[in-house]
Design a protein around this motif. Structure first.
Motif, mmCIF file in Angstrom:
data_model
loop_
_atom_site.group_PDB
_atom_site.id
_atom_site.type_symbol
_atom_site.label_atom_id
_atom_site.label_comp_id
_atom_site.label_asym_id
_atom_site.label_seq_id
_atom_site.Cartn_x
_atom_site.Cartn_y
_atom_site.Cartn_z
ATOM 1 N N SER A 1 34.304 -8.821 -36.042
ATOM 2 C CA SER A 1 33.467 -7.786 -35.278
ATOM 3 C C SER A 1 34.261 -6.471 -35.186
ATOM 4 O O SER A 1 33.783 -5.297 -35.433
ATOM 5 C CB SER A 1 32.650 -8.163 -34.206
ATOM 6 O OG SER A 1 33.682 -8.304 -32.980
ATOM 7 N N THR B 1 33.582 -2.874 -37.084
ATOM 8 C CA THR B 1 33.155 -1.733 -36.228
ATOM 9 C C THR B 1 34.309 -0.916 -35.598
ATOM 10 O O THR B 1 34.862 -0.118 -36.382
ATOM 11 C CB THR B 1 32.352 -2.310 -34.859
ATOM 12 O OG1 THR B 1 33.003 -3.251 -34.021
ATOM 13 C CG2 THR B 1 30.888 -2.969 -35.203
ATOM 14 N N ALA C 1 33.906 -3.379 -29.900
ATOM 15 C CA ALA C 1 33.828 -4.833 -29.703
ATOM 16 C C ALA C 1 34.378 -5.175 -28.316
ATOM 17 O O ALA C 1 33.902 -6.299 -27.683
ATOM 18 C CB ALA C 1 34.957 -5.401 -30.725
ATOM 19 N N THR D 1 24.809 -0.128 -30.296
ATOM 20 C CA THR D 1 24.667 -0.538 -31.559
ATOM 21 C C THR D 1 23.899 0.581 -32.358
ATOM 22 O O THR D 1 24.395 0.837 -33.494
ATOM 23 C CB THR D 1 23.923 -1.938 -31.724
ATOM 24 O OG1 THR D 1 24.527 -2.775 -30.865
ATOM 25 C CG2 THR D 1 23.828 -2.371 -32.915
ATOM 26 N N GLY E 1 28.564 -6.259 -37.683
ATOM 27 C CA GLY E 1 29.567 -6.162 -36.648
ATOM 28 C C GLY E 1 29.116 -6.379 -35.214
ATOM 29 O O GLY E 1 29.582 -7.271 -34.618
ATOM 30 N N PRO E 2 27.927 -5.870 -34.920
ATOM 31 C CA PRO E 2 27.434 -6.111 -33.651
ATOM 32 C C PRO E 2 26.816 -7.747 -33.345
ATOM 33 O O PRO E 2 26.903 -8.380 -32.219
ATOM 34 C CB PRO E 2 26.212 -5.286 -33.217
ATOM 35 C CG PRO E 2 26.710 -4.111 -34.303
ATOM 36 C CD PRO E 2 27.442 -4.498 -35.294
ATOM 37 N N LEU F 1 28.304 -10.437 -34.955
ATOM 38 C CA LEU F 1 29.216 -11.297 -34.717
ATOM 39 C C LEU F 1 29.735 -10.932 -33.403
ATOM 40 O O LEU F 1 30.189 -12.018 -32.492
ATOM 41 C CB LEU F 1 30.435 -10.891 -35.642
ATOM 42 C CG LEU F 1 30.108 -11.013 -37.351
ATOM 43 C CD1 LEU F 1 31.143 -10.642 -38.109
ATOM 44 C CD2 LEU F 1 29.885 -12.629 -37.328
ATOM 45 N N ALA F 2 30.073 -9.668 -32.601
ATOM 46 C CA ALA F 2 30.479 -9.666 -31.309
ATOM 47 C C ALA F 2 29.528 -10.226 -30.486
ATOM 48 O O ALA F 2 29.997 -10.685 -29.281
ATOM 49 C CB ALA F 2 30.328 -7.852 -30.973
#
Length: 401
Positions: free
Chosen positions: A97, A101, A106, A154, A189-190, A192-193
């Motif tokens: 992430s 990003t 993150a 996000t 990305g968000p 996965l975070a």
């Protein structure tokens, strides 16, 4: 002179936690820097746990040589689950992430972990929602606030905050800009975070159980590090086909790997265990936003990351939600302590110290802090049973450190 020594002794957890947050902030920056320089983060994470195990194992062999209990299959299973959800899986999700990003984004998402832990505990019926109490309302409200801040962070970018320009440049920064050009980065990305936060929150449940069955913190940390090294190593071997990624020379890669394993995993975990014993897990969570501040400043100075209005507002909302959850948890602890009968005036004095955040070494009650994995009656019985054990263990650990 005695009062000065007491004040210095009381400041040790604060100094340790500041060091821990700065160390974690440096690790986030090193993740980004390693990715920009073409290093596989999966290999880096495998090396991180390997170096961490090499750091903690000698300490475990020395400090826990006389108090280490028998290693059972249940302890091995809990160590495997702790390493999986709190180590290899969480770190790989977080690193992925961060690449898609930014280090600041993150890191801001990490502040959702207390709220997510509360939700998972309710789902597994380890904790009650308790909307009829102020503590339950605060925890629910804080969780919703944190989720709203994450959504704002996000989906809303806003104006770019322009400040002074810096001339500190690291090689490989151009690679970072290409990562942001991927069309799916702002969505994947968000996700996965958030998955990393869920994985970490789930590991806290297993860690609480493992601390009861295997209370030797150095040995448990070494065991989890070994499990994490095996898991992350197998995952990296299966996904990374370029064998040159595993080569370490006298360069930046060796520095990052050594820092990740020795400082960000070995030393920080020891400091965290010591602070939990002195002040409790709630004390640790209070310092979490410091990491975000350090990462935001360092990313701007060294990685040339742009800061936007939406990121600042979203991060501020997440931090506010975090403290609302912590306030609710603190109120719940106070309520549980009032329901627990006191045995002497010394214990009453200790409760006053806890309420004033001036805790001594033997005043922490880990079971009552987060999350509550037992019913109220069980908590009362366990708290009465564990007071002498915690006092003895606290004094031993304090003398060793």
């Amino acid at each position: 002179m005695g009062k000065i020594c007491d004040k210095v002794h009381g400041l040790k957890p604060v100094i340790m936690m500041v060091f821990v947050q700065i160390a974690y902030a440096g690790m986030s920056l090193f993740y980004k820097l390693a990715s920009n320089n073409g290093m596989s983060l999966r290999v880096l994470i495998a090396y991180r746990f390997l170096f961490a195990a090499a750091t903690v194992i000698p300490l475990a062999l020395y400090f826990d040589r006389q108090i280490r209990p028998k290693l059972t299959w249940m302890v091995m299973l809990l160590a495997f689950l702790c390493a999986l959800f709190g180590g290899s899986m969480a770190q790989n999700l977080f690193a992925a992430s961060l690449v898609l990003t930014s280090a600041t984004f993150a890191t801001a998402m990490i502040n959702l972990i207390p709220g997510i832990t509360f939700v998972i505990a309710i789902f597994f019926r380890l904790e009650k929602l308790g909307l009829k109490t102020r503590a339950g309302q605060a925890k629910a409200l804080g969780t919703l606030i944190g989720i709203g801040g994450a959504m704002l962070l996000t989906f809303y970018k806003g104006l770019e905050i322009k400040t002074w320009s810096t001339k500190v440049v690291f090689s490989g920064q151009m690679a970072a800009s290409h990562q942001h050009q991927k069309p799916y980065a702002h969505i994947l990305g968000p996700i996965l975070a958030i998955c990393s936060c869920f994985s970490t929150a789930l590991s806290l449940i297993f860690q609480a159980k493992m601390s009861e069955l295997y209370p030797c913190h150095f040995s448990s940390t070494a065991l989890i590090s070994i499990m994490g090294a095996l898991q992350a190593g197998v995952f990296a071997l299966c996904t990374e086909r370029d064998w040159s990624q595993w080569k370490l020379g006298w360069n930046l890669r060796l520095l990052i790997v050594a820092y990740a394993g020795i400082v960000a995993s070995g030393i920080t975990i020891i400091f965290l265990m010591f602070c939990v014993r002195m002040r409790g897990p709630l004390f640790l969570s209070i310092f979490t936003p410091l990491m975000l501040v350090c990462v935001a400043i360092a990313s701007f100075l060294f990685l040339n990351e742009k800061l936007h209005l939406g990121s600042v507002i979203g991060a501020a909302i997440i931090i506010f939600g975090l403290y609302v959850v912590l306030w609710g948890k603190n109120q719940e602890i106070k309520r549980a302590s009032k329901l627990t009968p006191s045995q002497s005036s010394d214990e009453l004095e200790q409760e006053d110290i806890v309420s004033n955040n001036k805790l001594e070494t033997n005043c922490s009650n880990v079971i009552g802090i987060a999350p509550n994995f037992h019913s109220m009656n069980e908590m009362e019985e366990l708290s009465l049973q564990q007071v002498p054990k915690e006092e003895e263990g606290s004094n031993n650990l304090d003398s060793k450190v």
